[in-house]
Each structure stands twice: as structure tokens, then as C-alpha cells.
Design an enzyme around this catalytic site. Sequence first.
Site, PDB file in Angstrom:
ATOM      1  CE  LYS A 261      -3.824  -2.052   2.619  1.00  0.00           C
ATOM      2  NZ  LYS A 261      -4.877  -1.842   1.616  1.00  0.00           N
ATOM      3  NE  ARG A 335     -10.805  -9.944  -2.690  1.00  0.00           N
ATOM      4  CZ  ARG A 335     -11.113  -9.005  -3.576  1.00  0.00           C
ATOM      5  NH1 ARG A 335     -11.257  -9.327  -4.853  1.00  0.00           N
ATOM      6  NH2 ARG A 335     -11.255  -7.754  -3.219  1.00  0.00           N
TER       7      ARG A 335
END
Length: 479
Positions: A261, A335
Site C-alpha cells: 500500500k 477474501r
Amino acid sequence: MRATATTDAPLATDADTIVVGLIEDEGIPHDLQGAPLGALVQAGEARTAFRHLAVTHVQGRRFVLVGLGRREELDAERARRAAAAVHGRAKELGTRVLCWELPHKVDDALAAALVEATVLAGYRFDRYRSGGSDDEDDQPGGIDEVIVSAHHDVAETVHRGVVGGRAQNLARELQDTPANDLTPVALGERARELAGIDVEILGRDAMAELGMGAFLAVAAGSEEEPQLIIARYDGTGDAGGPLLALVGKAVTHDTGGYSIKPAAGMQEMKFDMSGGAAVLGALQAIAALQLPVRVLAVVGATENTINGRAVKPGDIVRAMTGTTIEVNNTDAEGRLVLCDCIAYAVEQGADRIVDIATLTGGIVTALGSTYAGLFATDDALAAELTAAGETSGELLWRMPLHREYEDQMKGTYADLVNSAGRKAHPIQGAAFLKRFAGDVPWAHLDIAGTAWDTGRPYVGKGGAGFGVRLLLELARANR
């Protein structure tokens, strides 16, 4: 903070501060005519404009008059916002015992809302400040008790409000704790402290035996031991209905892995465990209220960091169901954690599954901090969640699921990819997770935009605890 209800008039309580709501085109409540409050209205100092505040002293008590606006617009959420404004002024005034007179001819839900917002507005996270404390009772000028005065008994509603508020504050405290202290193991220890809950925790080796290769791929880059937190509440009385599974993502810090990130804002990634915090908070409230429901909570806790063993873009991993997954983006890790947690809930016999996660930045772009995204395979479950959101003020907006999105997640070298680019990214995540719920009615809540810094006046900055009261309302509706 304590919360009580009474049918006594406000002046008959031991409150040092009494709150009176002013509704447009309606006068001062008749049972307070003995207190000369009308003069403030006539002078224009007190107004019905929403959240406008005025203060006076009568018979040795403080009175706070707060504008509630038009009666047809007065609902539980506006009551929460008004209560937050009152809390701020009352604290400035040194209030210890606050009494709200419940506006006449309103739904009892407003009593719970006034208490919820007062408890939530009283939350402080000062543990890391010199001389600080998380205990509101230790805060200078903190309110000790809130009383709701009504013409009928609202004790049960007030109790539900304080339980929900405290549970949401638990989730907020977990969210606000930095990742160096709230490790996955520490989160598991906090889960064990929940009263009335049976907790089992599985570590790396046990998860490997279950075949949770997707979850463990995320955990591979961290020295911290991952935790599969399994909590069961078997209900009270005749609790023998469907088993509701609440599944939470608890990535205690998310660097993005090798798909790292940007540095700006990465400190906020301690909030990537907000879904797990919401599940644990909701479970605390469900148990405290002794609801006659059966709940299975599955929380996947890990860090997503980088070392020589970390999963790499292009790696292929195998989930608990045997499904193979190409990891195209290591920052689409939630996920991978959730798919194994959902599969575990299915294996445990869940009749309905709701997962909650800070899953995608795309949902923030789409819905901001007003709504969380709702994806569901079952219309009845979606309707119940939407209604629970309306009641709790934690709003949901249903998003589409279509076969084309599922096709988008098909892999080139494996069964699935975990990311297929930027197009419809929140829906990609839902389409990916849907596969692991199988035929079990399932819903996914993407709370990335509502988990922290929401701008709601009763939660302020930091962790919002979004989803705690929503999931509590869902459980109440399934009694």
C-alpha cells in the site's frame, strides 16, 4: 456509564441535569410546566432547530433544552445525533447524572437510541496518553449515569440500548488499539473474555490440518501466529432454531504484502480487523441480552506483512474446499482469509451466513461513509439485514451480484483469481466469496467506508464499531 429507566417525572429523579426536547410547533411538555422553561423559548434562546442547545437553572437543577426539529422527521438516528450534542454540553457543565425526558408519543426505539448515543459519545481511548485511561468513569467530567424518564416502562428498551452501546465501544476499543499490541493472539485472548460464550482458537498448524491454504497464505508473511477464533453462543430457553454464522475479517494490520500500500494512510490499516471486532462486539451483546438464538462466530485473525515466506503475486494456493486460487494481488487478502472462514462455517452446519469485512476501497468510492455495501444470495436475508440497518442507523445499500461478475473471477492457471483488476472491485470480492458459501443463504457486508472516521457525531474519529448493533438487531429479529 449506567443507564436506567423510570416513570417518575424528571424532577423526581436525582439527576443534576435534565434534558427536554423541543419539537416544532409543540410546546414544553405538560409535566414540566412547573419549570419556567417557556421563557427561553419565547426569548428565542431555546429553539426547535435540530440540535440547537440552550441551558438554564430551575429548582437547583440544570435544564438543557435541545431542538428536535419536526416530529415527522424525528426517528432513532436523529435522536442519536441530538443526544450526542447534549452529551457534549452536559460534559462541559460537569454533569454526573443526566436525565432525558422521553418525548411524548414516540416509538420506544428512541429511548434505546438516546442511551446508545450517550454511551457511545462517552467513549474515550486514552490508554497511550500519559496518565490516560480507557475507563470513562476515570475521565474528568465524565457522566456516571443516564436516566430515561417516560410515562410508561421502557426499562427493557433502555437496557438494550446500554448493552448495545457498550458492545459497540468494545469493538471501537479493539479497533483503536495499535497492531503491535492487538496481535492476532491478543485478539483471541480478548475473545476468551466474553461472558457466556464458548471459545475455541486454532493456530497455524491446526488450520493447516483443515486445509486452510488461502488463509495461511496471507499469514505466511508474518511472524505473528494467525488465529481462527471460533465462538459459540447456544442461546437460552427454547433456542433451537437455525444456526446463524457471523464471519469477521480481522487482519490486525495490512501492509498490502508485496502489492504494498502507499505509505500515506498505512497507519490506518490497523482498522482492517474491524469486521472481526464487530462480530465479537455483537456476540457480547447477544449473550448479555440472553437472546434465544444460536450463533456461531468465526473470526479470521492474521497480519498481512512481508518476509521471505510471504505469498507473492502469481502464487497459487488451495482453499479449504479444495478450490485453487491465483493470487494476483496480495492486497486483496481479505477474501483469502474469509473464504476459508466461510467454508468452515458451512462445514459446521450454518443455516445462514453473514460475513463482515473492510474488504475494498472501491466501496468507499461508491458509497462513502453513509452506507455499507450489502451483497446477498438470499432476498429474505438481505431484507432482514436492511431492516436491521434502518433500526440501528447502520445503513446498508444492496449491490448487484450477477453471473458475469463470477465469470470475471475465473483463473487462467487455477480455479479462481483473487483480483481481476479495478472494474467493479467490491463486486469482484463478493463474487469470489459467494462460491464458498455454496447453497447456504449468505450475505456479505463491505464496511470499508463505515468502519472508522465516519463523521457521525456520536462516534467521532477513530473506530466506529460499525456493524455491532446491526448484527444485534439481526439476531433479535431471528428470536
